[in-house]
Design an enzyme around this catalytic site. Structure first.
Site: not given
Ligand code: PXP
Length: 238
Positions: A44, A71, A191
Site C-alpha cells: 500500500h 492498494e 483491516h
C-alpha cells in the site's frame, strides 16, 4: 472454499525505513512469505512513502510468483505506478494523504463517475480491480455499477465490535456478501483482521475469496516467527 491469504508487507518496510538501510530486505521477506504459504503479497504505497516506496514496486512485481496486489488512493502518481507495474489486482482505497491508516470505504454512489473511469483504465491493461467499501448494500450495488471486479470489505468496525458482540459485528458483512454473490461481484476483506477474529469472519461471510492482513500478522510474527504465523493464519482460513 479456500480463502487466499495475501500478506501486506508495509509494516516490514516501515522497520526498514526507520534505519535507512535495507534491513529487513522486503524483497526477501516477500519471497519468504510465499515460501511459507502466503498466496499473495499486498503493498500500500502512500504519498509520503513512509513504508512501501514507489521504487519497491517494480522489483516486487518481478519476484512475486503468487498474486501481487497494490492498494491505495488512485492519485495520478499512484495510477501511473500501477499501470506500469501491472499487478494481478489493484485495490482502490479512499485514504486521505496523511491518514494513519485506511478507515473507511468508498461512497460508490457519490464517486461513481470517478471510479468508473479509473476502473476502466486499469481493466484495459488486464488488472483486476477491487474497491474498498463499508459493508452497506448501497455501496455494494454501487460497486457493481462502476464495474468493479471485486469489493474489499473494510473490517475495522467488525474487528472492534467482535470483542463485545461477534454476531452483531458480522451481520452486515454476511448480508452484503450474499448480495455481492447474487449480483456477481467477488469478495475480499481486510483491516484489523487477526488470529482471534479471522475464523469467525470467514465462517460467516460466504465465498470470501481473499483477505489481506498486515499489522496483526507482522506483530504475531515477533512472537511466533513468520513461517509459523503464516501457517496459523492459513489454518484459520481453511
Ligand atoms: N486493506 C486495506 C485497504 C488497507 O488499507 C489495509 C491497511 O493498509 C489492510 C487491508 C490491512 O490492514 P491491517 O494492517 O490492519 O491488517
Amino acid at each position: 472454499m479456500n480463502t487466499k491469504l495475501s500478506v501486506n508487507i508495509n509494516k516490514v518496510a516501515l522497520i526498514r525505513n526507520s534505519r535507512g538501510g535495507n534491513l529487513p530486505d522486503i524483497i526477501q521477506v516477500a519471497k519468504d512469505c510465499e515460501t511459507f504459504g502466503a498466496q499473495g503479497i499486498t503493498v500500500h504505497p502512500r504519498p509520503d512513502e513512509r513504508h512501501i516506496r514507489y521504487a519497491d514496486v517494480p522489483t516486487l512485481k518481478k519476484i512475486v510468483t503468487t498474486e501481487f496486489n497494490i492498494e491505495g488512493n488512485p492519485t495520478p502518481d499512484f495510477l501511473k505506478l500501477v499501470l506500469d507495474a501491472r499487478p494481478h489486482q489493484c485495490t482502490l482505497v479512499p485514504d486521505a494523504p496523511g491518514a494513519l491508516t485506511s478507515d473507511q470505504g468508498w461512497d460508490t454512489i457519490k464517486h461513481k463517475d470517478f471510479l468508473t473511469d479509473i476502473i476502466s483504465q486499469l481493466q484495459e491493461v488486464g488488472i483486476r480491480v477491487s474497491i474498498f467499501v463499508d459493508a452497506a448494500e448501497r455501496f455494494v450495488e454501487g460497486a457493481k455499477k462502476v464495474n468493479a471486479d471485486r469489493i474489499e470489505f473494510y473490517t475495522g468496525h467488525y474487528a472492534h465490535e467482535f470483542l463485545s458482540n461477534p454476531a452483531k459485528a458480522v451481520e452486515a458483512h454476511a448480508r452484503c456478501a450474499k448480495l455481492a454473490n447474487e449480483i456477481g461481484i467477488g469478495i475480499n476483506a481486510g483491516h484489523d483482521l487477526n488470529l482471534q477474529n479471522l475464523k469467525y469472519y470467514k465462517d460467516h461471510v460466504p465465498d470470501l475469496l481473499e483477505v489481506s492482513i498486515g499489522h496483526a500478522l507482522i506483530c504475531d510474527a515477533l512472537y511466533y516467527g513468520l513461517q509459523n504465523t503464516i501457517q496459523l493464519y492459513l489454518r484459520q482460513l481453511n
